[in-house]
Write a protein that holds these residues in place. Structure first.
Motif, PDB file in Angstrom:
ATOM      1  N   UNK A  88       0.847  -1.193   0.000  1.00  0.00           N
ATOM      2  CA  UNK A  88       0.000   0.000   0.000  1.00  0.00           C
ATOM      3  C   UNK A  88       0.882   1.242   0.000  1.00  0.00           C
ATOM      4  N   UNK A  89       0.315   2.324  -0.506  1.00  0.00           N
ATOM      5  CA  UNK A  89       1.001   3.601  -0.492  1.00  0.00           C
ATOM      6  C   UNK A  89      -0.032   4.708  -0.376  1.00  0.00           C
ATOM      7  N   UNK A  90       0.299   5.762   0.361  1.00  0.00           N
ATOM      8  CA  UNK A  90      -0.658   6.861   0.511  1.00  0.00           C
ATOM      9  C   UNK A  90      -0.681   7.733  -0.731  1.00  0.00           C
ATOM     10  N   UNK A  94      -4.234   0.687  -2.282  1.00  0.00           N
ATOM     11  CA  UNK A  94      -3.756  -0.678  -2.062  1.00  0.00           C
ATOM     12  C   UNK A  94      -3.381  -1.307  -3.395  1.00  0.00           C
ATOM     13  N   UNK A  95      -2.197  -1.911  -3.413  1.00  0.00           N
ATOM     14  CA  UNK A  95      -1.643  -2.493  -4.638  1.00  0.00           C
ATOM     15  C   UNK A  95      -1.594  -3.997  -4.472  1.00  0.00           C
ATOM     16  N   UNK A 140     -12.786   3.427   5.240  1.00  0.00           N
ATOM     17  CA  UNK A 140     -13.989   3.730   4.469  1.00  0.00           C
ATOM     18  C   UNK A 140     -13.658   3.602   2.989  1.00  0.00           C
ATOM     19  N   UNK A 141     -14.175   2.543   2.318  1.00  0.00           N
ATOM     20  CA  UNK A 141     -15.135   1.559   2.819  1.00  0.00           C
ATOM     21  C   UNK A 141     -14.490   0.547   3.775  1.00  0.00           C
ATOM     22  N   UNK A 143      -8.190  -1.513  -4.367  1.00  0.00           N
ATOM     23  CA  UNK A 143      -9.104  -0.495  -3.834  1.00  0.00           C
ATOM     24  C   UNK A 143      -8.361   0.720  -3.274  1.00  0.00           C
ATOM     25  N   UNK A 144      -9.103   1.819  -3.118  1.00  0.00           N
ATOM     26  CA  UNK A 144      -8.630   3.028  -2.454  1.00  0.00           C
ATOM     27  C   UNK A 144      -9.491   3.267  -1.224  1.00  0.00           C
TER      28      UNK A 144
END
Length: 447
Positions: A199-201, A216-217, A234-235, A243-244
């Motif tokens: 993951x990365x912001x 998320x990767x 969220x979600x 997903x983000x």
């Protein structure tokens, strides 16, 4: 007396005739033309029969099936089997002879098989093999590279299971007792399922301060479906591949990914930590060049707190010029005349105008602005959130924007067009001819 003499002559003549009768003798041989015993087969007849006037050949299963030639030559066989070739040879003396030979005609080889994968080619892979090879009297040997079983002898093999990833050879060797043929086909096995992610912001959330948006990767292997769970996110759940998610609460958040395919599933869990919101962006070791350095495309004099990049003259475009909010003017290489200037005023200070330029207020000299500002180096160093600067009254004044000389460390205050307040600490001033520059740390509100 005369009668007796005639009888004696007749007996003598008859005896001489019987002694000169011709016998039928010999045999015949067969051979495979070109040594080929597999259909279609041509058998060559080599007759060594002597003393015969007539010949009656019978070729069981052959073409032609009969012949009355002394040497019939070549006979064609197009079906597998064991066949008898017969010959009855005779002559006018009433002599005859029957001889026969046996020929073995072997089945031709035309290998044909297919394989069908049950479900999918994710490990473990189970394959159904169908042998479509036609013919009788054939033998079959199967070899399965890294398969279970690894070999099999017979026409119809059992299902074969492959577990290790990669290509696997399926080899079928067929023999008719005279010759053999081999065909190889391959089956590909995908790697065993692995559930993994990174993951990365988002760029603006790289300090992990709340709220933080995380991309998320997915790094899973051999997965076709995904089930995510985001504690505090969220979600809270997702079935997307990548997903983000937004995390607003401070603390440690557990993230779980269950990756699946039609064979199995696997769960991978990781955590991320969200820090309290300081509403302060801290940027260190920013090099800003003098005018000459900037215009010569050596060290840029323009900076964007949005992109966090320094721009040289040749790096500025219509797309990024509107993001520049800090500009340093160094009039000479000795750094005796310096000031921070608003981007919408750069054309007045030896730079090319910026498209969609921002307006930024700078207080280059707190002690001259007469505006009640006294933000010190110690306060700058101790600042870990925006509380120390958000109440500062940073407004334009001609005295406050005045230039400064070769003195450092030095604190410059500023306010961007969108109202963000910040402070610049000049911690070094490096004289290097046309490439002279200052070295800064910058602390600025995020919003």
């Amino acid at each position: 007396m005369k009668k007796a003499l005639l009888l004696l002559v007749f007996i003598v003549i008859t005896s001489c005739y019987q002694e000169t009768s011709i016998a039928v003798e010999g045999d015949f041989k067969t051979s495979y033309v070109n040594g080929d015993e597999s259909i279609p087969v041509i058998i060559k007849i080599d007759s060594k029969i002597t003393g015969a006037d007539t010949y009656e050949w019978t070729f069981e299963g052959g073409s032609p099936s009969t012949s009355n030639l002394k040497n019939p030559g070549e006979i064609l066989y197009d079906k597998q089997g064991t066949y008898i070739i017969k010959l009855r040879a005779s002559n006018a003396d009433g002599e005859s002879k029957e001889v026969s030979n046996t020929v073995v005609i072997r089945e031709g080889i035309n290998i044909d098989f297919t394989h069908e994968i049950i479900k999918s080619n994710y490990s473990p892979v189970e394959a159904i093999l169908t042998n479509n090879t036609l013919g009788e009297g054939l033998t079959f040997k199967w070899d399965f590279h890294d398969g279970m079983p690894s070999t099999f002898t017979g026409k119809t093999p059992p299902n074969v299971v492959f577990t290790s990833p990669g290509e696997h050879a399926i080899a079928l060797t067929v023999s008719n007792g005279f010759e053999s043929q081999k065909i190889i086909k391959t089956i590909n096995v995908e790697p065993i399922l692995v559930s993994r992610f990174m993951y990365e912001p988002k760029f603006e959330n790289d300090d992990y301060e709340a709220p933080v948006t995380i991309n998320f990767i997915n790094k899973s292997i051999s997965a076709t479906s995904y089930k995510w769970t985001f504690r505090g996110g969220n979600p809270a759940t997702s079935t997307e591949e990548n997903p983000t998610v937004v995390f607003t609460s401070v603390g440690i958040h557990e993230v779980t990914l269950e990756a699946s395919n039609d064979k199995t599933n696997q769960i991978f869990t990781s955590t991320l930590t969200v820090q309290p919101d300081t509403n302060l962006r801290m940027l260190t070791n920013i090099k800003l060049g003098i005018n000459t350095s900037h215009n010569n495309n050596n060290i840029g004099a323009m900076f964007s707190t949005t992109t966090r990049l320094v721009y040289k003259a040749n790096e500025i475009s219509d797309q990024n010029s509107g993001l520049i909010d800090i500009v340093f003017q160094g009039l000479n290489s000795n750094l005796t005349y310096n000031k921070f200037i608003s981007p919408d005023q750069v054309n007045n200070y030896g730079f090319i105008s910026l498209k969609n330029a921002q307006n930024t207020i700078f207080v280059n000299s707190q002690n001259l602005c007469n505006c009640g500002l006294n933000f010190t180096e110690a306060q700058f160093d101790a600042m870990v959130n925006d509380s120390p600067i958000k109440s500062l009254n940073i407004s334009y004044s001609a005295a406050g924007e005045q230039q400064f000389g070769f003195t450092y460390p030095r604190i410059i205050l500023f306010k961007t067009q969108d109202g963000k307040k910040g402070a610049i600490k000049i911690k070094d001033m490096v004289k290097n001819g046309a490439s002279s520059y200052i070295l800064c740390d910058i602390k600025v509100q995020k919003q």
